[in-house]
Design a protein around this motif. Structure first.
Motif, mmCIF file in Angstrom:
data_model
loop_
_atom_site.group_PDB
_atom_site.id
_atom_site.type_symbol
_atom_site.label_atom_id
_atom_site.label_comp_id
_atom_site.label_asym_id
_atom_site.label_seq_id
_atom_site.Cartn_x
_atom_site.Cartn_y
_atom_site.Cartn_z
ATOM 1 N N GLY A 140 10.060 -21.282 -64.382
ATOM 2 C CA GLY A 140 9.499 -21.402 -63.021
ATOM 3 C C GLY A 140 10.127 -20.395 -62.081
ATOM 4 O O GLY A 140 9.445 -19.801 -61.240
ATOM 5 N N GLN A 141 11.426 -20.205 -62.219
ATOM 6 C CA GLN A 141 12.084 -19.216 -61.345
ATOM 7 C C GLN A 141 11.561 -17.813 -61.620
ATOM 8 O O GLN A 141 11.372 -17.015 -60.693
ATOM 9 C CB GLN A 141 13.589 -19.253 -61.559
ATOM 10 C CG GLN A 141 14.222 -20.538 -61.055
ATOM 11 C CD GLN A 141 15.728 -20.418 -61.043
ATOM 12 O OE1 GLN A 141 16.264 -19.510 -60.428
ATOM 13 N NE2 GLN A 141 16.391 -21.319 -61.725
ATOM 14 N N LEU A 142 11.337 -17.507 -62.898
ATOM 15 C CA LEU A 142 10.821 -16.167 -63.230
ATOM 16 C C LEU A 142 9.432 -15.974 -62.626
ATOM 17 O O LEU A 142 9.121 -14.901 -62.093
ATOM 18 C CB LEU A 142 10.783 -15.961 -64.746
ATOM 19 C CG LEU A 142 12.148 -15.912 -65.458
ATOM 20 C CD1 LEU A 142 11.963 -15.817 -66.969
ATOM 21 C CD2 LEU A 142 12.995 -14.741 -64.960
ATOM 22 N N ARG A 143 8.626 -17.015 -62.687
ATOM 23 C CA ARG A 143 7.277 -16.900 -62.087
ATOM 24 C C ARG A 143 7.395 -16.611 -60.591
ATOM 25 O O ARG A 143 6.688 -15.773 -60.046
ATOM 26 C CB ARG A 143 6.489 -18.209 -62.306
ATOM 27 C CG ARG A 143 5.731 -18.237 -63.622
ATOM 28 C CD ARG A 143 4.658 -19.328 -63.624
ATOM 29 N NE ARG A 143 5.203 -20.663 -63.413
ATOM 30 C CZ ARG A 143 5.791 -21.407 -64.364
ATOM 31 N NH1 ARG A 143 5.911 -20.926 -65.593
ATOM 32 N NH2 ARG A 143 6.250 -22.619 -64.093
ATOM 33 N N GLU A 144 8.318 -17.314 -59.942
ATOM 34 C CA GLU A 144 8.454 -17.096 -58.490
ATOM 35 C C GLU A 144 9.029 -15.709 -58.179
ATOM 36 O O GLU A 144 8.661 -15.067 -57.198
ATOM 37 C CB GLU A 144 9.310 -18.196 -57.872
ATOM 38 C CG GLU A 144 8.572 -19.522 -57.863
ATOM 39 C CD GLU A 144 9.198 -20.533 -56.927
ATOM 40 O OE1 GLU A 144 9.492 -20.184 -55.776
ATOM 41 O OE2 GLU A 144 9.399 -21.680 -57.374
ATOM 42 N N LEU A 145 9.945 -15.271 -59.028
ATOM 43 C CA LEU A 145 10.482 -13.916 -58.837
ATOM 44 C C LEU A 145 9.357 -12.886 -58.911
ATOM 45 O O LEU A 145 9.248 -11.993 -58.053
ATOM 46 C CB LEU A 145 11.542 -13.599 -59.899
ATOM 47 C CG LEU A 145 12.926 -14.219 -59.698
ATOM 48 C CD1 LEU A 145 13.795 -13.994 -60.934
ATOM 49 C CD2 LEU A 145 13.617 -13.628 -58.474
ATOM 50 N N VAL A 150 9.602 -9.180 -57.763
ATOM 51 C CA VAL A 150 10.790 -8.861 -58.571
ATOM 52 C C VAL A 150 10.393 -9.068 -60.033
ATOM 53 O O VAL A 150 10.318 -10.199 -60.512
ATOM 54 C CB VAL A 150 11.981 -9.766 -58.181
ATOM 55 C CG1 VAL A 150 13.192 -9.491 -59.069
ATOM 56 C CG2 VAL A 150 12.334 -9.564 -56.706
ATOM 57 N N VAL A 151 10.101 -7.965 -60.735
ATOM 58 C CA VAL A 151 9.512 -8.099 -62.072
ATOM 59 C C VAL A 151 10.472 -7.681 -63.183
ATOM 60 O O VAL A 151 10.156 -7.818 -64.357
ATOM 61 C CB VAL A 151 8.174 -7.318 -62.191
ATOM 62 C CG1 VAL A 151 7.222 -7.713 -61.075
ATOM 63 C CG2 VAL A 151 8.383 -5.825 -62.214
#
Ligand code: URP
Ligand code: ZN
Ligand code: ZN
Length: 468
Positions: A140-145, A150-151
């Motif tokens: 979930g944090q990666l999706r929000e990043l 921020v990729v």
């Protein structure tokens, strides 16, 4: 065409595959056109800048720049105002910083806080996220990043107890990023090999700064690079390997590219120019960085990658510690602050050592220092190349200007430079960020910093995959 804000006239405009005499027409912060010299009638633009006899380069994109970075007991001495002032003095108009969580911190929150600092910069900044531990919240944090632009996500295979991630965590993050159009960015040094070697060195009384290079052998880097490429190949995804210091690592990556794996190999200025002889001089602590400086034959072998394509990008790995911090625990490299100040001199030192002295084509210099760093970070064509529609980030570069590097003349928040005393040829004269003149003949503009957070685009990275 509506009246331009600025025309940069009569310079040699350099791209990754071209160098042509042209005028750059700028409106509303973007490049509106590149024209043959003289196409815009005199007096039509708000401001004319004469670039005769100069190169007009895209602003430098530094893909590896630590700002306000804490490691162990030490925090680097600059924040956005200082780091970016130094960047523009050296011709860099975009830095890519890191949002590295300290123990107990959450990657997403750290990234949000770090991104909010961009407006205090003299140039623009993008961000790498960072994951240390895998848990159920990470997807979930990666999706929000990715949603916040921020990729790219940095992970470390070393620095136990600080930022080291397990192979399993790295693999899981790579897999998630593949689905999100992002990419893992990895510091590769096999920690078990380093800890073993550090123990051996310490037992032999060789743990002070002077012995730094023996404590972090190149084989630790090769082992880790090999493991990371295997992960990316298995997952059929890309990976960006930071600060590659050994020719064996470049060869592993080049071979993987031939198999179709999108591996980016980053080199950093100090590994391309300095060697481990620095550890025998008066201030070995000033050169303690990870991976360490390597023997001259290895340095010469990696510099071949500037010509043969095995190096994809050049970063600075800027870490702004000063002499007091570097000397305070120099008796033990295991607790020393690692890293060298470098954001200001990346372009001048690389231009001088390789374009001026060794005839590296200036187009390749632009590709390594501007265009591919932007592509690898999902911020091209907004950054990294002067194309119609790109941000008007550009450097009017005097290829014949000479300087002797002195730390006191630089703008980084430190008291030394790894390149002190070096004579360089080629220097940035005037720098524009989004069409604003931020450095005018070496003087910072009389204006407030107006940096922006650059939002990287998911899915753009693969298109920039280096093929050989
Ligand atoms: O020595 C280095 N490179 N320090 C900064 C952190 C890192 O590993 O990039
Ligand atoms: Zn690193
Ligand atoms: Zn770094």
């Amino acid at each position: 065409m509506s009246a331009p804000d600025i025309v940069v006239r009569n310079g040699t405009v350099v791209g990754p595959g071209s160098a042509v005499l042209a005028d750059v027409v700028i409106a509303d912060g973007s490049v509106s056109a590149l024209t043959e010299p003289g196409q815009v009638p005199p007096g039509r633009a708000g401001r004319e800048i004469d670039a005769s006899g100069r190169l007009v380069l895209p602003g430098g994109v530094d893909p590896h720049c630590h700002v306000g970075f804490t490691s162990g007991a030490f925090t680097t001495l600059d924040e956005y105002p200082q780091a970016t002032a130094a960047a523009v003095h050296g011709g860099t108009t975009t830095i890519v910083d890191f949002a590295i969580p300290r123990p107990g911190e959450v990657p997403l929150e750290v990234a949000v806080a770090q991104q909010a600092k961009a407006s205090r910069g003299w140039c623009d900044s993008a961000l790498h996220g960072c994951v240390v531990e895998w848990d159920d919240s990470v997807p979930g944090q990666l999706r929000e990043l990715v949603a916040m632009g921020v990729v790219t996500v940095k992970m470390f295979t070393t620095y136990r107890g600080e930022t080291m991630a397990t192979d399993d965590a790295i693999y899981q993050v790579m897999k998630e990023l593949r689905g999100l159009g992002g990419m893992a960015v990895v510091h590769c040094e096999a920690n078990h090999i380093i800890e073993e070697q550090q123990e051996r060195s310490a037992a032999g009384g060789h743990i002070a700064a002077r012995y730094h290079s023996e404590t972090r052998p190149a084989i630790a880097e090769t082992a880790s690079v090999s493991a990371l490429i295997a992960m990316a190949e298995t997952l059929r995804t890309g990976v960006y390997l930071v600060h590659q210091s050994s020719p064996a690592c470049l060869e592993l990556a080049a071979a993987a590219r031939l198999r179709g794996v999108a591996v980016f190999s980053e080199a950093v200025t100090h590994h391309l120019v300095l060697d481990d002889g620095k550890y025998e001089e008066d201030h070995p602590e000033r050169y303690v960085c990870c991976p360490p400086l390597r023997p001259r034959p290895m340095v010469d072998a990696i510099t071949a990658g500037l010509w043969n394509g095995s190096i994809s990008t050049i970063g600075s790995d800027h870490c702004c510690y000063d002499t007091r911090q570097k000397t305070s625990v120099m008796h033990d490299v295991r607790t020393m602050p690692n890293g060298l100040p470098g954001v200001e001199l990346r372009l001048p030192v690389i231009f001088s050592e390789f374009v001026h002295k060794a005839a590296l084509p200036v187009q390749r210099f632009v590709e390594l220092c501007c265009t591919t760093p932007a592509k690898a970070n999902g911020i091209w064509p907004q950054k990294g190349e002067l194309l119609p529609g790109s941000d008007a980030d550009l450097v009017i570069w005097d290829p014949a200007a000479t300087r002797r590097i002195r730390a006191a003349d630089l703008h980084m928040a430190t008291d030394y430079s790894p390149y002190d005393g070096m004579d360089v040829t080629g220097w940035p004269e005037t720098v524009l960020v989004r069409g604003q003149v931020v450095l005018d003949h070496g003087r910072l503009a009389d204006a407030a910093p107006a940096g922006q957070a650059v939002r990287a685009q998911p899915g753009r990275i693969r298109a920039a995959m280096p093929l050989a």
